[in-house]
Scaffold this active site. Structure first.
Site, PDB file in Angstrom:
ATOM      1  N   ASP A 126       0.876  -1.158   0.000  1.00 50.51           N
ATOM      2  CA  ASP A 126       0.000   0.000   0.000  1.00 50.51           C
ATOM      3  C   ASP A 126       0.930   1.229   0.000  1.00 50.51           C
ATOM      4  O   ASP A 126       2.123   1.113   0.312  1.00 50.51           O
ATOM      5  CB  ASP A 126      -0.846  -0.056   1.287  1.00 50.51           C
ATOM      6  CG  ASP A 126      -1.710   1.154   1.461  1.00 50.51           C
ATOM      7  OD1 ASP A 126      -2.419   1.511   0.517  1.00 50.51           O
ATOM      8  OD2 ASP A 126      -1.682   1.745   2.557  1.00 50.51           O
ATOM      9  N   LEU A 127       0.385   2.399  -0.356  1.00 53.82           N
ATOM     10  CA  LEU A 127       1.256   3.588  -0.448  1.00 53.82           C
ATOM     11  C   LEU A 127       1.096   4.476   0.792  1.00 53.82           C
ATOM     12  O   LEU A 127       1.988   4.547   1.641  1.00 53.82           O
ATOM     13  CB  LEU A 127       0.914   4.357  -1.727  1.00 53.82           C
ATOM     14  CG  LEU A 127       1.691   5.639  -1.994  1.00 53.82           C
ATOM     15  CD1 LEU A 127       3.187   5.374  -2.125  1.00 53.82           C
ATOM     16  CD2 LEU A 127       1.177   6.314  -3.270  1.00 53.82           C
ATOM     17  N   ASP A 128      -0.065   5.122   0.888  1.00 57.03           N
ATOM     18  CA  ASP A 128      -0.285   6.060   1.994  1.00 57.03           C
ATOM     19  C   ASP A 128      -0.298   5.309   3.326  1.00 57.03           C
ATOM     20  O   ASP A 128      -1.074   4.377   3.509  1.00 57.03           O
ATOM     21  CB  ASP A 128      -1.618   6.785   1.789  1.00 57.03           C
ATOM     22  CG  ASP A 128      -1.962   7.690   2.955  1.00 57.03           C
ATOM     23  OD1 ASP A 128      -1.025   8.239   3.560  1.00 57.03           O
ATOM     24  OD2 ASP A 128      -3.145   7.832   3.265  1.00 57.03           O
ATOM     25  N   THR A 171       0.880  10.512   3.120  1.00 57.79           N
ATOM     26  CA  THR A 171       0.190  11.520   2.305  1.00 57.79           C
ATOM     27  C   THR A 171      -1.104  11.976   2.979  1.00 57.79           C
ATOM     28  O   THR A 171      -1.710  12.945   2.538  1.00 57.79           O
ATOM     29  CB  THR A 171      -0.140  10.977   0.890  1.00 57.79           C
ATOM     30  OG1 THR A 171      -0.660   9.656   1.004  1.00 57.79           O
ATOM     31  CG2 THR A 171       1.088  10.972   0.006  1.00 57.79           C
ATOM     32  N   SER A 219      -2.303   0.491  -4.486  1.00 52.83           N
ATOM     33  CA  SER A 219      -2.816   1.692  -3.811  1.00 52.83           C
ATOM     34  C   SER A 219      -4.145   2.125  -4.402  1.00 52.83           C
ATOM     35  O   SER A 219      -4.377   1.976  -5.596  1.00 52.83           O
ATOM     36  CB  SER A 219      -1.792   2.827  -3.979  1.00 52.83           C
ATOM     37  OG  SER A 219      -2.361   4.063  -3.634  1.00 52.83           O
ATOM     38  N   LYS A 258     -10.765  -1.195  -1.990  1.00 49.21           N
ATOM     39  CA  LYS A 258     -10.556  -2.060  -0.838  1.00 49.21           C
ATOM     40  C   LYS A 258     -11.766  -1.850   0.102  1.00 49.21           C
ATOM     41  O   LYS A 258     -12.226  -0.718   0.191  1.00 49.21           O
ATOM     42  CB  LYS A 258      -9.268  -1.677  -0.095  1.00 49.21           C
ATOM     43  CG  LYS A 258      -8.008  -1.753  -0.956  1.00 49.21           C
ATOM     44  CD  LYS A 258      -6.836  -1.063  -0.244  1.00 49.21           C
ATOM     45  CE  LYS A 258      -5.656  -0.889  -1.174  1.00 49.21           C
ATOM     46  NZ  LYS A 258      -4.541  -0.120  -0.602  1.00 49.21           N
ATOM     47  N   GLU A 295       0.091  -3.314   4.697  1.00 42.42           N
ATOM     48  CA  GLU A 295      -1.059  -2.396   4.747  1.00 42.42           C
ATOM     49  C   GLU A 295      -1.189  -1.707   6.098  1.00 42.42           C
ATOM     50  O   GLU A 295      -0.900  -2.302   7.130  1.00 42.42           O
ATOM     51  CB  GLU A 295      -2.349  -3.203   4.533  1.00 42.42           C
ATOM     52  CG  GLU A 295      -3.017  -3.027   3.206  1.00 42.42           C
ATOM     53  CD  GLU A 295      -3.612  -1.655   2.947  1.00 42.42           C
ATOM     54  OE1 GLU A 295      -3.739  -0.837   3.882  1.00 42.42           O
ATOM     55  OE2 GLU A 295      -3.965  -1.397   1.783  1.00 42.42           O
ATOM     56  N   ASP A 296      -1.670  -0.464   6.089  1.00 42.62           N
ATOM     57  CA  ASP A 296      -1.897   0.256   7.352  1.00 42.62           C
ATOM     58  C   ASP A 296      -3.383   0.422   7.658  1.00 42.62           C
ATOM     59  O   ASP A 296      -3.725   0.924   8.730  1.00 42.62           O
ATOM     60  CB  ASP A 296      -1.261   1.656   7.293  1.00 42.62           C
ATOM     61  CG  ASP A 296      -2.015   2.576   6.366  1.00 42.62           C
ATOM     62  OD1 ASP A 296      -2.322   2.164   5.226  1.00 42.62           O
ATOM     63  OD2 ASP A 296      -2.319   3.709   6.783  1.00 42.62           O
TER      64      ASP A 296
HETATM   65  P1  B16 Z   1      -6.534   9.923  -4.601  1.00 40.71           P
HETATM   66  P2  B16 Z   1      -3.632   4.198  -0.264  1.00 40.71           P
HETATM   67  C1  B16 Z   1      -5.439   6.166  -0.433  1.00 40.71           C
HETATM   68  O1  B16 Z   1      -4.120   5.698  -0.601  1.00 40.71           O
HETATM   69  C2  B16 Z   1      -5.504   7.150   0.726  1.00 40.71           C
HETATM   70  O2  B16 Z   1      -5.223   6.485   1.949  1.00 40.71           O
HETATM   71  C3  B16 Z   1      -6.888   7.739   0.807  1.00 40.71           C
HETATM   72  O3  B16 Z   1      -6.956   8.679   1.876  1.00 40.71           O
HETATM   73  C4  B16 Z   1      -7.232   8.420  -0.519  1.00 40.71           C
HETATM   74  O4  B16 Z   1      -8.548   8.960  -0.487  1.00 40.71           O
HETATM   75  C5  B16 Z   1      -7.119   7.388  -1.653  1.00 40.71           C
HETATM   76  O5  B16 Z   1      -5.800   6.857  -1.655  1.00 40.71           O
HETATM   77  C6  B16 Z   1      -7.412   7.971  -3.009  1.00 40.71           C
HETATM   78  O6  B16 Z   1      -6.444   8.936  -3.326  1.00 40.71           O
HETATM   79  O7  B16 Z   1      -7.546  10.988  -4.286  1.00 40.71           O
HETATM   80  O8  B16 Z   1      -5.118  10.438  -4.734  1.00 40.71           O
HETATM   81  O9  B16 Z   1      -6.937   9.084  -5.795  1.00 40.71           O
HETATM   82  O10 B16 Z   1      -3.581   4.090   1.247  1.00 40.71           O
HETATM   83  O11 B16 Z   1      -4.578   3.193  -0.901  1.00 40.71           O
HETATM   84  O12 B16 Z   1      -2.259   4.165  -0.889  1.00 40.71           O
HETATM   85 MG    MG Z   2      -2.883   3.171   3.319  1.00 39.54          MG
END
Ligand code: B16
Ligand code: MG
Length: 217
Positions: free
Chosen positions: A6-8, A14, A113, A144, A168-169
């Site tokens: 996973d990224l964030d 982020t 992600s 997810k 994953e977090d």
């Molecule tokens: P975007 P992850 C997620 O990243 C974030 O945790 C979540 O807060 C965000 O709304 C989602 O990506 C979509 O992001 O607006 O940039 O498409 O944890 O799945 O890496």
């Molecule tokens: Mg995450």
């Protein structure tokens, strides 16, 4: 053996930039959106995040689909302005080192992600070359806890789900890994991530040896 990240919350934080942009949107709509409210958005897709934000403001059902698209676009424009200022210093502790160690061992590495901005973030962090495959919000239709993002990652690596470990977090991400038939390591609070095989505080606590133990058990 293969690893899906996973990224964030795993490679980079982020969430703080998402928070600034969502908070400012809420302010324009006339209500306060707190950091605690923001916790509910972690791992959640952009449009689902907007619905949660509108619920917090008591505005559910008040806007048309096109108005909501415009709000999400406005939020994203501000978020993109913020993330294009990111530097490799913002990589979370141990992440680059662990990715590098996996590659040195010939272990497949993919991103899984929800973010549609994942490629921009990996480029800013100078991490793109450490991935064999990048599956992000532009490549999946189901969020997810649906396992789609991780199943596509496994497929891109040419691996069976049982040969993959997800990092994953978010509880929804752990559930996605489980539903996909994968091993899973939680990053963060073991009480929140109780479905994980085990939890660590950060990738700094991970080693290839520890990963091998999980696969051999
Ligand atoms: P975007 P992850 C997620 O990243 C974030 O945790 C979540 O807060 C965000 O709304 C989602 O990506 C979509 O992001 O607006 O940039 O498409 O944890 O799945 O890496
Ligand atoms: Mg995450």
């Amino acid at each position: 053996m293969n690893c899906l990240f996973d990224l964030d919350g795993v490679l980079v934080d982020t969430a703080k930039y998402h928070y600034i942009a969502w908070r400012n949107l809420a302010q324009r709509l006339g209500f306060e959106f707190t950091e605690q409210d923001n916790e509910r958005l972690k791992g959640v897709s952009r449009m689902a995040s907007l619905e949660i934000l509108l619920e917090v403001g008591g505005l559910t059902g008040k806007y048309s689909d096109s108005e909501k698209e415009a709000m999400a676009a406005e939020k994203n424009a501000e978020y993109v302005r913020l993330i294009t200022q990111m530097t490799p210093d913002e990589i979370l502790p141990g992440a680059r080192e662990f990715l590098t160690a996996l590659r040195a061992e010939g272990i497949g590495v993919a991103l899984g992600s929800a973010s549609k901005n994942a490629q921009t973030i990996l480029d800013r962090l100078e991490l793109t070359s450490l991935f064999d495959a990048i599956i992000d919000g532009t490549k999946v239709s189901k969020a997810k806890p649906d396992p789609e993002v991780f199943l596509k990652g496994a497929e891109a690596l040419g691996a069976q789900p049982s040969e993959c470990c997800v990092f994953e977090d978010a509880a929804a991400g752990i559930e996605a890994a489980r539903r996909g038939g994968m091993h899973c390591i939680g990053i963060g609070n073991p009480q929140v991530l109780s479905q994980a095989d085990f939890c660590v505080n950060a990738l700094a606590d991970m080693t290839v040896e520890r990963l091998r133990e999980l696969f051999n058990k």
